[in-house]
Structure formats: C-alpha cells, structure tokens
Write a protein that holds these residues in place. Structure first.
Motif, PDB file in Angstrom:
ATOM      1  N   ALA A  21       6.894  12.424  -1.890  1.00 47.36           N
ATOM      2  CA  ALA A  21       6.815  11.372  -2.881  1.00 47.36           C
ATOM      3  C   ALA A  21       6.057  10.236  -2.266  1.00 47.36           C
ATOM      4  CB  ALA A  21       8.195  10.919  -3.258  1.00 47.36           C
ATOM      5  N   GLY A  22       5.445   9.444  -3.068  1.00 42.60           N
ATOM      6  CA  GLY A  22       4.755   8.278  -2.560  1.00 42.60           C
ATOM      7  C   GLY A  22       3.628   8.712  -1.661  1.00 42.60           C
ATOM      8  N   LEU A  23       3.386   7.943  -0.665  1.00 40.56           N
ATOM      9  CA  LEU A  23       2.244   8.148   0.190  1.00 40.56           C
ATOM     10  C   LEU A  23       2.730   8.835   1.437  1.00 40.56           C
ATOM     11  CD1 LEU A  23      -0.641   6.583  -0.051  1.00 40.56           C
ATOM     12  CD2 LEU A  23       0.269   5.432   1.910  1.00 40.56           C
ATOM     13  N   THR A  32       7.089  10.204   3.489  1.00 42.79           N
ATOM     14  CA  THR A  32       7.986  10.342   2.363  1.00 42.79           C
ATOM     15  C   THR A  32       7.951  11.755   1.859  1.00 42.79           C
ATOM     16  OG1 THR A  32       6.186   9.600   1.054  1.00 42.79           O
ATOM     17  CG2 THR A  32       7.799   7.975   1.681  1.00 42.79           C
ATOM     18  N   VAL A 151      17.498   6.246  -1.587  1.00 42.79           N
ATOM     19  CA  VAL A 151      16.087   6.416  -1.925  1.00 42.79           C
ATOM     20  C   VAL A 151      15.910   7.186  -3.238  1.00 42.79           C
ATOM     21  CG1 VAL A 151      13.904   7.295  -1.084  1.00 42.79           C
ATOM     22  CG2 VAL A 151      15.616   6.507   0.527  1.00 42.79           C
ATOM     23  N   ARG A 153      17.739   7.391  -5.912  1.00 42.64           N
ATOM     24  CA  ARG A 153      18.523   6.916  -7.035  1.00 42.64           C
ATOM     25  C   ARG A 153      17.881   7.278  -8.367  1.00 42.64           C
ATOM     26  NH1 ARG A 153      18.190   2.618 -10.021  1.00 42.64           N
ATOM     27  NH2 ARG A 153      20.031   2.010 -11.205  1.00 42.64           N
ATOM     28  N   ILE A 412       0.485  -1.321   3.192  1.00 34.31           N
ATOM     29  CA  ILE A 412       1.635  -0.894   2.388  1.00 34.31           C
ATOM     30  C   ILE A 412       2.041  -1.997   1.416  1.00 34.31           C
ATOM     31  CG2 ILE A 412       4.098  -0.324   2.499  1.00 34.31           C
ATOM     32  CD1 ILE A 412       3.459   1.198   5.090  1.00 34.31           C
ATOM     33  N   ASP A 413       2.079  -3.243   1.903  1.00 36.17           N
ATOM     34  CA  ASP A 413       2.445  -4.352   1.019  1.00 36.17           C
ATOM     35  C   ASP A 413       1.498  -4.444  -0.176  1.00 36.17           C
ATOM     36  OD1 ASP A 413       4.550  -4.961   2.615  1.00 36.17           O
ATOM     37  OD2 ASP A 413       3.649  -6.716   3.560  1.00 36.17           O
ATOM     38  N   TRP A 415      -0.490  -2.071  -1.345  1.00 34.11           N
ATOM     39  CA  TRP A 415      -0.392  -0.832  -2.130  1.00 34.11           C
ATOM     40  C   TRP A 415       0.772  -0.953  -3.106  1.00 34.11           C
ATOM     41  CZ3 TRP A 415       2.773   3.314  -3.284  1.00 34.11           C
ATOM     42  CH2 TRP A 415       2.162   4.522  -3.659  1.00 34.11           C
ATOM     43  N   ILE A 416       1.916  -1.383  -2.587  1.00 30.31           N
ATOM     44  CA  ILE A 416       3.119  -1.512  -3.408  1.00 30.31           C
ATOM     45  C   ILE A 416       2.897  -2.514  -4.542  1.00 30.31           C
ATOM     46  CG2 ILE A 416       5.469  -2.441  -3.388  1.00 30.31           C
ATOM     47  CD1 ILE A 416       5.818  -1.188  -0.636  1.00 30.31           C
ATOM     48  N   ARG A 439       6.590   9.140 -11.836  1.00 28.30           N
ATOM     49  CA  ARG A 439       6.817   7.765 -11.377  1.00 28.30           C
ATOM     50  C   ARG A 439       5.566   6.927 -11.527  1.00 28.30           C
ATOM     51  NH1 ARG A 439       9.278   8.097  -5.878  1.00 28.30           N
ATOM     52  NH2 ARG A 439       7.143   7.856  -5.188  1.00 28.30           N
ATOM     53  N   ASN A 446       8.441   3.823 -12.048  1.00 24.85           N
ATOM     54  CA  ASN A 446       8.638   2.699 -11.127  1.00 24.85           C
ATOM     55  C   ASN A 446       7.453   2.473 -10.197  1.00 24.85           C
ATOM     56  OD1 ASN A 446       9.032   4.785  -9.367  1.00 24.85           O
ATOM     57  ND2 ASN A 446      11.213   4.390  -9.027  1.00 24.85           N
ATOM     58  N   LEU A 447       6.468   3.360 -10.215  1.00 29.87           N
ATOM     59  CA  LEU A 447       5.250   3.107  -9.443  1.00 29.87           C
ATOM     60  C   LEU A 447       4.062   2.865 -10.378  1.00 29.87           C
ATOM     61  CD1 LEU A 447       5.476   5.741  -6.551  1.00 29.87           C
ATOM     62  CD2 LEU A 447       6.105   3.342  -6.513  1.00 29.87           C
ATOM     63  N   GLN A 449       2.865   0.204 -11.628  1.00 27.58           N
ATOM     64  CA  GLN A 449       1.969  -0.901 -11.251  1.00 27.58           C
ATOM     65  C   GLN A 449       1.021  -0.475 -10.135  1.00 27.58           C
ATOM     66  OE1 GLN A 449       5.040  -0.709 -10.096  1.00 27.58           O
ATOM     67  NE2 GLN A 449       5.266  -1.703  -8.112  1.00 27.58           N
ATOM     68  N   VAL A 450       1.413   0.551  -9.361  1.00 32.56           N
ATOM     69  CA  VAL A 450       0.538   1.050  -8.303  1.00 32.56           C
ATOM     70  C   VAL A 450      -0.556   1.935  -8.887  1.00 32.56           C
ATOM     71  CG1 VAL A 450       0.448   2.378  -6.167  1.00 32.56           C
ATOM     72  CG2 VAL A 450       2.470   0.995  -6.686  1.00 32.56           C
TER      73      VAL A 450
END
Lengths: 527, 322, 289
Positions: A21-23, A32, A151, A153, A412-413, A415-416, A439, A446-447, A449-450
């Motif tokens: 998941a994620g990057l 992840t 993580v 949830r 990361i900041d 990217w998020i 996602r 929840n991602l 916006q990314v």
C-alpha cells in the motif's frame, strides 16, 4: 566466481505479485508492503529434498524490524518477521488465492452485508492460551478504535458490528457489500491477538498463533525467531531463524559468499550476482510500480491535453533500460495478475512525439512547457535515474521537467500533502485492485488528495467494483477503471521492478513469493 | 597538587559543564530542524491515511506532543536523574543501548590507538634519526598516506579483499562481545582497528618525529652525548621519555576524535558502536536516541580532553609554571 | 614585524613555494586535476558525467572511456574529474566559511575581550566538543541537501579551529606597541583591527586554510560515502566509491579510478599545506622539514 546458478522465473509467470500500500520505500525508510500471512496446505510443488528437522538459518537484512507490534507495522522487515508469528482470518497461497487462515471457512450472505467465519479448532497462542471468537472481536474492535492508531483501520471501516454467536463463529456486519475485504483481511496489520494482550505487552514480546515466536531482539543487530511449539499447523523444520542486520547489500553479499548468511533479498541485480559459492538467485516480479504521478489539480496539469502530451512523450521501455538496466516490465495501472491492465491499452502505447506535439498545441502550449517534479533521495534505488531519464525524453518533446531532488522526509511530507505538480514515485500494489486504488481515486479515498484526480465516472466504477460478486463482471469493472485512468492520463504508469532472492543451496523448502513475503520460512529447512 | 593546579581544575571543570549545556541546546534544537517527524519516518507515505485522531494518538505515543522548550527541559531534568530517554523503535531505554554500544567503540578506539602507536612511534623515531635521508622520506611517505587515504576506501578495499579472496569475514557473523566469544571478537576488531590505527598513525609519526628532533637539539642531550653516554641509551632513556609528553597529548586528542569519528568504519564493518547508533538514529529520526547519544559522546570527548590537558600539565613542568 | 615587512614576506612565499620540490610537485598535480575537472565541465574532454549510455555499461578502460564505464554506462573518467571539481568547490567554500567566521570570532574576541570573547569562546568550545565527522553528519542531515549546504555543514565544523588559532596571537598583538600607538592617535578600533591586527595574523590563517583543505575534501567524501553528501546524480568521489563496493568483483575499475584519484588529490593538498606552513612559519621548518 564459482558456480553461480541463476534461475530466472519468467516475469509473467502466473504467480501472484506483491501487495503493498502507499509508496514502497526501500532500505531504511519504512516500506508499506503487505505480504500475506498464512501457510497453505499445498505448498508449491518443487522437487526438492525434504528438509531435515532442526538447525538454524541466518537471513541477511539491511535494517532491523522497527516494531514487533503487528497493527502498527509498515516496514518490509517488520512484515516479513511478523507474518511468521501472527495469523489472520484469511490468507493467500503462493498464487494469491484467498485461502483459509484462522477461519476454516466462510459464507457471504446474499445481500453481501454479512460474512460468517467458522474458526479453526484447537488453535492456541504461543503462551498456551486458547484462541476463540472473542479474540477476533477484541482484535478487530481495537483496530477500529482511532486511539490505537492501527494502520489498517480503513480496511475495517465498512464493518458496522462484529457478532460472536459462539466461541467458534465470527460474523462481520458490513454497511455496504465489500468483495475485496476477504483479500484485505490477509494483512498482518489485521493480525489476531489474544484478548488478554495489549499493545504494551506485545511491544516487547510476541504472542501469536503463527509458526514462530520471537526469541530475542537486539536493536540494530538481529532478531531471532524460534519454532512455536503450540503452532496448529505442521511444525517448522528449523529450530531458529536469525534475521541479521548488515549495513548494506554489499555486506550481505560478502557474508553470503563467506557462508555466514544463507538467504537474502537484494534489490540490486548486480549485487545479487556478485554472491559467490553455491547460491541460487530467483528473480521475482513485484506488485509495486514506478510512476510519474501527475497532480491534475495543480497548475498546467489540470489540462488533460498536457497530461496526454506527457504520456505520449515517454518511452517507458527506454526509461526502464536506462534507469533499472532493463530489470523490470512495462506496466499499466493494475499490476495484480488476476486483474492485470494491458500495458498497451492507452492513447500512446508507443512513444509518439508527433501526437505529443499535437496534444501540447491543443493545450495552448505549442511553444513548450515547464513542469516541476519532486524526486526522493535515499528512499528507494533508482529514483533519481528514472527522473533523469524521463526528463531527458520530455525535453525532446519540448517539455522541461524541473527535478526537485528532496531528502526523504521532505519528499514524504510533500507527497502526503499532495504538494507537487508531478512526482517520480514507487507505489506499492495489492492483489485486489480495490485495495490498491480504492484509496487513491474515489473522491472519498483517504489518499485522494495525493492522487490529484477524481471524477463521477471513477466514483461509480469503484462503488460497483466493491459490490460485484461475479468475478468476470468484476474484472471488466477494473478493466474500465484502468482505461479511464490511462485515457485521461491521470498518471503515467511506467514499469514494475524485480527483487532477487538469493538462497544458499544448503537450504530447501523456501518459495520466494511475488508479494515479497517470507511466509514460506515455515517450510524451510536444511538439506 | 598545587593551588594553581587545583584552581585550574575547578575552572576547567566549570567550563566543561557550560560547554556541555551548550552542546545540549545545540543538539536538541538542531535535530528538531530536520524535515519530517518520527511518524512520517516510520510510516512513510502511509501516514497520509491517518485520521486526525490517529495522528494525535501517534504524536503522544512518540512523545512529541509537548512544546519544544518543555521537551527540552524535561529531557535535561531526566538526564540528571540518569534517564537518557526511551527508544520507541527498540523498546529499550537509551541508557541500555548506550551502555551496550559505548564499550564497542571504546574497545575499537583502544585497539586503534595501540596499533597507531606500534606503527607510529618507531617510524617517527626512525625518521628523526636521519632527517632528510631515505628512511625519513619513507617515514614521511607513510604518514602522508595515513593522512590521505580515506578510512572508508581502505575499509572497503580490505573488507572485500579479505572476504572474497581469503573467505575471512568475521564481521558477517553478527557482533560478539569480548566476553561472549573472545576469539571472534578479536577477529572482528582486527580490520576495523587496523584501518583506524593506520589513519591515526600519521599524526603520531609526525608528532614523534618533531618531538624527537626538538629534544635532540636541546642542551641536556648534547651534554649527555658529550659525556659519552651510549646513543641507544640516549635514544630511549632521554629522548623518547621526553618526547612522550606531546605523544600522550596527541594520543588523547585522537582517542576523543575516535569516539565519534569511527562511525564510517563501524558502519562498514557492522560494529554496533556509538557512532553507528547516532547514524541509525538520524536515519530513523529517533531524536530521543540521537540527542542523548551525541551528548554522551560530547561529554566523553570533553572529559578525555580535560584529562589529557591535566595530565599534560602534571607531567610538563613548563606548563605548570605558567 | 611591521605590516609592510609582513606583506613582503608573503610575496616572497609564492616564489619559495615554487622553488621547493614538494610545493612545485603538489601544485602541478593540483593544476592538472583541476584543469581536467574544468575541461570536463566545459565539455572539452570526456563525456557528460551524468549522461547514461545503456549500451556501454560496465566497460573496462579503453581508448574511448579512459577509466571505463559504470553500471549506467556513464564515463568514469568524466565522473571522477567532475567529482574532483565539485569536491574542490565544496571544500573551498567550506574552508572559506570556516576561515571568515572563525577568524572574525578570534579577532573580535581577542581584541575586545569581555562578553564578546566569552560568547565567541563559548561557541567555539561547544562546536569543539563534537567529534568533527559527527557534527558534519548531523548538520548535513538537518539542512536540505545541495552542494552549498554540504559546504556549510563542513565549514561550521572547522570554524572553531580558526577561532582558536587566531585568538591567541590577537591577544598578544593588542598589547604590542604599534597597536597601542595607533589607539592613542584616536584611530577607531575597527580600523586598528583590520589595518594592523588582521594583516599580522594572516599568515596563521593562511597556514590553517592550507591544512584544512585536505580535511574538507576527506570529510566531503566521507559524507557522500554515507549518503549525506550532494544529492545524486551529481558525481562525488565518496558516493562513487560507495557504489563501486557492489561492483568491485565484476568491474574493479569502478573502485580503482575514484580511489586512486582521491588519494592523489588529498596527497597533493597535504603536501601543499605542509609546504605553505613551512614557508610561512619558520619555526615549523626546523622540526617538520
């Protein structure tokens, strides 16, 4: 170099692929990945000798697990260790089919809103206490509690209540049908722990139902797992497995050559091939994928024609050849074998500079265009090389890609926060496409916006995919998702890489999973 | 101890304490300037999926919810109580980690210094025995190489050569302390201390050579020579003994540097020393670990320099008289 | 020594440097290395140091690629020389930062004494309490990374050395007659400091600059070896050696070339530093040749 045997699995062999998941963050940063958890009764049939019982093995790793608490684990190394210690309700086999884990069987109600699990009998935690439905209810409700910062949830986000009609049965009641949840429950982030345990007790010692228990852990040096005598399945051939921390892959290769380490996973093919001695290297394609993420809510990226121009200007195979030495395969959005996107189903399957110029002109930027791209440094191998190769190709299409090479924390900041025009990224994949992109692209994800993109079509497709029970129809839905993503050039999907598992010929019974999972440590032994 | 010496001890100790306070302030606030926090360091981009309540729970979990100044002073207060903080990642007190790591670096430093003295002092004396002759040039060339070959280059080359060609790679066995397995421990320390020792031998060669040359020109040696004392006796009895003062000073200084300067070698040879603890802490953004470890290193450094200084004052009458 | 006499002595130093064997040889080596670095930089020799030619991967040294190629088919000769260039740039900037700030701290502290001195000495002591590499490491991880911030990180580490070596002489100079005389004529103190005191400590500062350059080059290399130097793909000798660790078995030239060049480079800098010290500091000549 003596006897270096190399067995290249065909990249497209229908073995299933890694989930993440994620990057995916290589090396020291948290990764992840969500590998699978369970053994299967039928391990892949290789004609290898039966492992002898007993003995110990050393696995080389570059960073030690950052936690031993399964609900908070996000890092490769932690996953690889914990999936051998904890069980989940469902599991994957080597082909990524969902198979029984702690649940022996399950039934989905006709409306899809209730799933009834029949739990395995005679299962004990490693401390000797019995496992029953109360432990499942306890674990899932704790994971749902925001205060625990678990993580996974969101996987249980659609679960409205959990019933335990008897000690052998668990019912998950869902707000809306969710076909993907059975696959998503395999993550060790949804591990079942004893209702007597808390995060505090499980941060210093393990108490799972899996084949191994944690014997010792020395920060920065090693983690040792030992056979769990209370394991419900076949006892592990090995007495102990040591995950030994060596500073980098070169040091691991040296230790393998000297016979101090029996197994390791390399991200760099050249390093894997420098291991001398009787070693077999397996090449495994990954579910994770490299992409040029475009933020369609930012600046010139809002124009679909600009995005299409970028897509048409990039020769993915050439980027792969340059930056990763051709070690990988060009891919579309969905990398999971059962749902795999056709990499050529897109507006410009081959690089087409004329088409790129037309799109650029249509966007009113015939004279050229400048775009900023964020690139991570020290996060995963190849990022900067990929960025450079992409920039070189875009330059020929009159598009200037300004590379912002950032320290991993800053990257990361940003990217998020979705604070980029475009981003060179390595994102994790998952076996189920809803788990993979549910996602990112639905407007409620929840991602989202990314991802920088959402549309009504996309929302409708993902909603349909979640509730469609018929496999063929579901496949078509995600083929449509794929087409929607490529036709709108939401991002530019580039390629997936490989990992290289080196195993000493003194060990047998290990099957490298395309998920990157080490769940087959439980069948591994010495010859 | 003379009154002058005593007052200088007090003055120096007070100065050292003030310096350490400065180090604490500097380290603490410098680390807070590193982009990204422990949450994004451990979760990576997965942190994007956190809800507000989850993020809040994590902030408390890592103890980064207090204002910076409050964090700083509670850190200091805990330090005085012997609590160096807690590593969430290792689930262990920083004190325990440091107590395990410090002896590794200490042992490495002692071995490196010993090797440096074994290499450096004889070469320095040989050089000085025939200034500007062939053996002096050889000695100086050795010291020049010691100064100029980066430790990581030498370490990499030796590690690869020994592991591949000789199958000798004790550092791949996982670190063993001297008490757990003396033979493996000594093998593991051999190459790293050789690399560091070769580097430090350079200043030792130079200091020895300079000290010997200076002393040889002094009156009492000339007198001894005139009296017909044997050359060898002069060499050892008079010259070396007097040359020891600057050598001891240089050795102390180098020992201090090694506490933090061994980080590259510790990393290459996977020795779990104090430098590597800092490096890993920085990579994992474990401020609690880094700030206390750096302070421990700085404190050792200051103490060693203080001791070297006092030793120097105690054995050199000229300094004492000042 | 009067100001003019001092300046004359320094003018003569250049000639002395060229006439001393070590000085001339080391200067020649440095000129060649830097010349090649500039030539590569302006595309006169070699190739673009970051251009990848996948078909020419891991070639042994040959007439096209003098030092061979790396795993991306990049020309190692160009990368090494470009690495020498960036390493020189970073080191010179770092040492300049250290020299300017360190000398100012020493100068003001030694000249004015009192609180200024206390503060300067305090800062110096704090910075001195860190083992140098550790300080550079921590600083480099704080600053967003590019060649300049790496230079700042290294420069800060060497500030205390300059502050210490200059403060002592300033302390004694302020008591010397001509400074007192200048004061009594009503010249302002800034003027005295820069007209009379600074020129007299310049040779000390120059010696320290010469000696610090090689340290700076080594520190920069160590930082990039640990992954804390200038970000890739910019070539750096330290990161080239780091990458070569995995390649050394199948392509040993990837280690030899950057290894040999960095040693040559640092040897030359050290020799130059020694020669300059010997020429400017007569005391050292007798004992350290």
């Amino acid at each position: 170099m003596t006897q270096l045997k190399q067995r290249l699995n065909a990249p497209l062999k229908a073995i299933a692929l890694a989930s993440s998941a994620g990057l995916v963050l290589a090396g020291c940063a948290s990764a992840t990945e969500e590998p699978t958890t369970e053994p299967t009764e039928t391990t892949s049939a290789t004609a290898e000798p039966e492992p002898t019982s007993g003995g110990s093995m050393v696995v080389g790793i570059t960073v030690d697990p950052d936690t031993i608490f399964p609900w908070k684990a996000t890092q490769f190394q932690a996953f690889r260790m914990l999936e051998n210690v904890y069980d989940t309700l469902t599991a994957f086999d080597a082909d990524l089919n969902v198979v029984p884990g702690l649940a022996e069987s399950w039934e989905v109600s006709d409306d899809g809103l209730a799933i009834t699990f029949d739990l395995r009998d005679g299962v004990k935690f490693s401390d000797g206490s019995d496992f029953d439905s109360a432990d499942v209810k306890y674990s899932y409700e704790a994971i749902q509690d925001e205060a625990n910062a678990a993580v996974a949830r969101s996987t249980l986000g659609g679960v409205t209540s959990i019933d335990t009609p008897d000690s052998d049965t668990v019912v998950l009641n869902l707000a809306t049908a969710d076909v993907g949840i059975l696959a998503n429950l395999t993550s060790v982030n949804l591990a079942i722990v004893s209702s007597d345990d808390t995060e505090e007790t499980l941060s210093t010692a393990t108490n799972g139902t899996g084949p191994f228990v944690l014997e010792s852990r020395t920060a920065g040096q090693n983690v040792v797992l030992a056979r769990n005598p209370n394991y419900w399945g076949d006892a592990t051939p090995l007495d102990t497995v040591e995950f030994r921390v060596l500073p980098d892959e070169a040091a691991i290769a040296a230790a393998m050559s000297a016979g101090n380490v029996q197994m390791a996973v390399f991200s760099d093919p050249i390093t894997a091939r420098t291991v001398t001695g009787d070693v077999t290297v397996n090449t495994t394609p990954q579910l994770s994928y490299h992409a040029l993420m475009l933020n369609a809510r930012n600046g010139s990226m809002t124009d679909k024609n600009v995005r299409l121009a970028i897509q048409c200007a990039i020769d993915r195979q050439a980027v792969l050849d340059t930056a990763l030495l051709g070690e990988g395969a060009v891919t579309g959005p969905i990398t999971s074998p059962a749902f795999r996107s056709d990499p050529n189903a897109r507006p410009c399957p081959e690089r087409d500079l004329a088409a790129a110029a037309e799109y650029l002109a249509a966007s009113g930027n015939a004279g050229g265009l400048e775009i900023d791209a964020i690139v991570a440094q020290n996060l995963y191998a190849g990022a900067v090389e990929i960025a450079q190769a992409v920039a070189a190709q875009l330059a020929e299409a009159n598009i200037t890609l300004n590379l912002e090479v950032l320290e991993s924390g800053t990257y990361i900041d940003r990217w998020i926060a979705g604070d980029f025009e475009s981003a060179i990224a390595l994102n994790g994949g998952r076996p189920d496409p809803d788990g993979m992109y549910g996602r990112y692209f639905p407007s409620t994800g929840n991602l989202n916006q990314v991802s920088g993109y959402s549309s009504e079509t996309m929302d409708a497709l993902f909603a349909a995919g979640k509730s469609e029970g018929d496999p063929t129809a579901r496949k078509q839905i995600y083929a449509d998702v794929s087409a929607e993503l490529e036709d709108n050039a939401v991002w530019v999907w580039l390629f997936s890489g490989y990992t290289y598992t080196a195993t000493s010929d003194s060990i047998t019974g290990f099957t490298p999973m395309t998920t990157g999972s080490w769940q087959y440590l439980r069948t591994t032994g010495l010859k | 101890m003379t009154a002058i010496l005593r007052s200088s001890v007090i003055r120096k100790t007070a100065g050292a304490l003030a310096t350490l306070f400065g180090v604490a302030v500097f380290v603490f606030f410098m680390l807070r300037a590193i982009p990204g926090d422990q949450i994004s360091a451990s979760l990576g981009t997965e942190a994007a999926g956190l809800t507000e309540a989850q993020r809040q729970a994590l902030v408390e979990y890592y103890g980064i919810d207090e204002p910076l100044t409050t964090q700083f002073f509670s850190w200091l207060a805990n330090l005085f109580a012997g609590d160096l903080g807690f590593s969430v990642r290792a689930q262990q007190p920083v004190l325990d980690l440091t107590v395990a790591a410090l002896p590794v670096t200490f042992q490495l430093a002692v071995f490196a210094i010993l090797l440096a003295l074994i290499i450096g002092v004889p070469i320095g004396m040989l050089s000085a025995s025939a200034p500007r002759k062939a053996r002096d040039f050889v000695g100086q060339a050795v010291s020049l190489l010691g100064l100029s070959i980066p430790a990581f280059l030498l370490a990499t080359t030796l590690l690869t050569f020994f592991a591949v060609n000789l199958g000798f790679n004790p550092n791949g066995l996982g670190y063993k302390t001297l008490f757990e397995d003396p033979s493996v421990n000594l093998q593991q320390m051999f190459l790293p201390s050789l690399v560091l020792g070769f580097g430090i031998s350079a200043p030792i060669i130079r200091t020895t050579r300079a000290a010997v040359l200076e002393i040889r020109g002094q009156d009492f040696i000339r007198t001894a020579r005139a009296k017909g004392v044997k050359t060898q006796r002069i060499q050892f009895r008079h010259i070396l003994r007097n040359a020891l003062i600057p050598i001891v000073t240089m050795t102390g200084l180098q020992f201090g540097y090694l506490l933090g300067g061994a980080v590259v070698v510790e990393q290459i040879f996977s020795l779990p020393g104090i430098g590597r603890q800092v490096l890993l802490g920085i990579q994992q953004k474990e401020y609690a670990l880094v700030q206390s470890t750096v302070l421990v290193i700085a404190a050792s450094f200051v103490v060693i320099n203080l001791l070297t200084d006092l030793l120097y004052r105690a054995i050199d009458p000229r300094v004492r008289a000042e | 020594m009067s100001t003019t006499a001092k300046q004359q002595a320094q003018k003569g130093a250049g000639r002395k440097l060229l006439s001393s064997g070590r000085g001339a040889v080391s200067l020649a080596v440095l000129v060649i290395l830097l010349g090649l670095a500039l030539a590569v930089n302006f595309g006169l020799v070699g190739f673009d140091p970051i251009a990848q030619t996948p078909s020419d991967r891991l070639l042994a040294p040959n007439s096209t690629y003098w030092f061979g190629t790396d795993q991306f088919g990049r020309d190692i000769f160009s990368r090494v020389m470009s690495g020498v260039g960036s390493s020189s740039l970073i080191s010179v900037v770092a040492v300049t930062i250290a020299a300017v700030f360190g000398t100012l701290i020493g100068l003001f502290g030694g000249f004015y004494r009192g609180l200024i001195d206390l503060f300067g000495t305090g800062v110096t002591n704090v910075l001195f309490a860190f083992p140098p590499l550790l300080l550079a490491l921590t600083l480099a991880s704080v600053l967003d990374r590019n060649w300049f911030t790496v230079a700042v990180a290294i420069g800060v580490v060497y500030i205390p050395i300059f502050a210490r070596v200059t403060r002592g002489p300033v302390l004694s100079l302020r008591e010397i007659e001509f400074v007192r005389a200048a004061r009594s004529t009503g010249m302002n103190s800034i003027g005295i400091m820069f007209r009379h005191v600074l020129p007299n400590i310049s040779s000390i500062a120059i010696i320290q600059i010469a000696l610090s350059l090689s340290w700076a080059v080594l520190t920069e290399a160590a930082l990039s070896f640990l992954g804390l130097g200038s970000p890739p793909p910019a070539p750096s000798l330290g990161s080239m050696i780091y990458e070569a660790r995995t390649l050394v078995l199948i392509a040993p030239w990837t280690l030899y070339a950057p290894g040999a060049i960095i040693v040559t480079f640092v040897v030359a800098l050290n020799l130059l530093g020694d020669s300059i010290r010997d020429i400017l500091d007569p005391r050292s000549r007798e004992v350290s040749s």
